[in-house]
Design an enzyme around this catalytic site. Structure first.
Site, short mmCIF file in Angstrom:
data_model
loop_
_atom_site.label_atom_id
_atom_site.label_comp_id
_atom_site.label_asym_id
_atom_site.label_seq_id
_atom_site.Cartn_x
_atom_site.Cartn_y
_atom_site.Cartn_z
N ASP A 41 0.85 -1.09 0.05
CA ASP A 41 0.09 -0.01 -0.04
C ASP A 41 0.92 1.12 0.08
O ASP A 41 1.50 1.65 0.88
CB ASP A 41 -1.03 0.13 1.35
CG ASP A 41 -1.92 1.19 1.19
OD1 ASP A 41 -2.97 1.03 0.50
OD2 ASP A 41 -1.85 2.19 2.05
N GLU A 43 2.01 5.16 -0.21
CA GLU A 43 1.36 6.55 0.01
C GLU A 43 2.19 7.42 -0.90
O GLU A 43 3.45 7.13 -1.01
CB GLU A 43 1.48 6.94 1.67
CG GLU A 43 0.69 6.33 2.60
CD GLU A 43 -0.93 5.97 2.36
OE1 GLU A 43 -1.37 7.03 1.81
OE2 GLU A 43 -1.29 4.82 2.71
N ASP A 142 -2.23 1.47 -7.04
CA ASP A 142 -0.98 1.22 -6.38
C ASP A 142 -0.13 0.80 -7.75
O ASP A 142 1.14 1.29 -8.10
CB ASP A 142 -0.71 0.26 -5.28
CG ASP A 142 -1.46 0.94 -3.94
OD1 ASP A 142 -0.76 1.53 -3.15
OD2 ASP A 142 -2.93 0.58 -4.17
N HIS A 199 -4.74 5.55 6.26
CA HIS A 199 -3.93 6.17 5.33
C HIS A 199 -2.29 6.31 5.82
O HIS A 199 -1.42 7.02 5.02
CB HIS A 199 -4.14 7.85 4.96
CG HIS A 199 -5.70 7.89 4.30
ND1 HIS A 199 -5.95 7.07 3.12
CD2 HIS A 199 -6.93 8.49 4.65
CE1 HIS A 199 -7.09 7.32 2.91
NE2 HIS A 199 -7.73 8.10 3.70
N ASP A 204 -2.01 0.61 6.82
CA ASP A 204 -3.17 0.04 5.87
C ASP A 204 -2.86 -1.36 5.53
O ASP A 204 -3.46 -2.12 5.20
CB ASP A 204 -3.10 0.86 4.50
CG ASP A 204 -3.87 2.45 4.96
OD1 ASP A 204 -4.60 2.60 5.73
OD2 ASP A 204 -3.76 3.33 3.90
P1 AMP Z 1 -4.52 5.30 0.63
O1 AMP Z 1 -3.69 4.21 0.27
O2 AMP Z 1 -6.00 5.42 0.59
O3 AMP Z 1 -3.96 5.80 1.94
O4 AMP Z 1 -4.22 6.45 -0.41
C1 AMP Z 1 -3.02 6.29 -1.24
C2 AMP Z 1 -2.76 7.67 -1.72
O5 AMP Z 1 -3.67 8.31 -2.26
C3 AMP Z 1 -2.31 8.66 -0.73
O6 AMP Z 1 -0.99 8.75 -0.18
C4 AMP Z 1 -2.52 10.04 -1.30
O7 AMP Z 1 -1.63 10.30 -2.15
C5 AMP Z 1 -3.94 9.67 -2.32
N1 AMP Z 1 -5.13 10.05 -1.63
C6 AMP Z 1 -6.02 9.28 -0.90
N2 AMP Z 1 -7.09 9.77 -0.30
C7 AMP Z 1 -7.03 11.19 -0.87
C8 AMP Z 1 -7.52 12.34 -0.56
N3 AMP Z 1 -8.82 12.38 0.10
N4 AMP Z 1 -7.35 13.61 -1.03
C9 AMP Z 1 -6.08 13.57 -2.06
N5 AMP Z 1 -5.43 12.56 -2.14
C10 AMP Z 1 -5.67 11.38 -1.52
MG MG Z 2 -2.84 3.67 2.43
MG MG Z 3 -3.83 2.43 -0.74
#
Ligand code: AMP
Ligand code: MG
Ligand code: MG
Length: 230
Positions: A41, A43, A142, A199, A204
């Site tokens: 996962d 970021e 990803d 996040h 995650d």
């Molecule tokens: P996640 O794995 O859901 O934590 O998200 C992976 C990446 O997607 C994050 O590190 C951000 O770069 C982008 N991302 C996720 N949610 C948002 C959001 N609400 N607004 C902007 N970017 C986001």
């Molecule tokens: Mg994440």
């Molecule tokens: Mg993710």
């Protein structure tokens, strides 16, 4: 006659377990196609209105799960210093919990992809064809979008092992007949408590890993859901 009875009895036991969703570990795992799941996962840099261009990976975590024992056997985890926009937006820190000091001076993606991650794969026997493994991600972003786009910016090809994966939302849908919006919904439906911070890449991964383990316990056989042509 005795054999027939035994078969009928066995089928009945299997049916009962299926109905109750109580596949035991031995039964569930006999059918697994991969020895290991590699839950990943990323970021990445982000902002509230428009994403930075290029968007860059800032956290790179992978958890190796043994599909027979359901143990998490190894973790790869590093923060990553972006090449182009090394300054995190306040929005990004707020969303991911990743502070500027956690990425300053960290390896760049090229070093992670060329040296650190392959070394970890090797160390844990994952480059050995005997030890089949499958990446598992929440959604396709990803490995379908984020890694290829940054690799293309860096004029690199993602390693072959990044070309196929399982989107756990599809696995979840196979088990529950409902396509989930995200990780939190899957945790709620499966009755698994959320751990850590949403996040945070490593947290995650832990939560996605817990979902994967539960799907295996419920009899799901993990398979690749996407193949990205090089
Ligand atoms: P996640 O794995 O859901 O934590 O998200 C992976 C990446 O997607 C994050 O590190 C951000 O770069 C982008 N991302 C996720 N949610 C948002 C959001 N609400 N607004 C902007 N970017 C986001
Ligand atoms: Mg994440
Ligand atoms: Mg993710």
């Amino acid at each position: 006659m005795k054999v027939q009875f035994q078969i009928a009895h066995q089928c009945c036991k299997i049916h009962t377990r299926k109905v109750l969703g109580l596949y035991n570990r031995e039964m569930a795992n006999k059918k697994q196609l991969f020895k290991y799941l590699l839950v990943l996962d990323f970021e990445a840099t982000c902002d509230n209105k428009h994403q930075p261009v290029p968007q860059e990976i800032i956290e790179f975590p992978v958890i190796k799960i043994n599909t027979t024992t359901l143990e998490s056997e190894a973790i790869f985890h590093t923060y990553v210093e972006p090449d182009v926009n090394p300054k995190l937006s306040p929005f990004c820190t707020e969303l991911t919990g990743i502070r500027q000091s956690q990425i300053d001076g960290q390896p760049h993606l090229t070093e992670v992809l060329d040296k650190m991650f392959p070394a970890w794969m090797e160390q844990h026997g994952l480059l050995d064809p005997e030890n089949s493994s499958l990446f598992v991600t929440c959604g396709d972003w990803d490995l379908k979008t984020m890694l290829p786009s940054q690799c293309s910016y860096l004029k690199k090809q993602p390693a072959d092992y990044f070309h196929k994966w399982c989107n756990i939302k599809k696995a979840f849908c196979d088990v529950t007949s409902k396509y989930p919006r995200g990780m939190m919904e899957m945790l709620t439906v499966l009755g698994i408590p959320h751990t850590g911070r949403h996040h945070s890449g490593i947290d995650d991964c832990t939560n996605i890993g817990n979902i994967a383990k539960e799907l295996i316990r419920r009899g799901h056989v993990f398979k690749q859901t996407y193949y990205r042509h090089p």
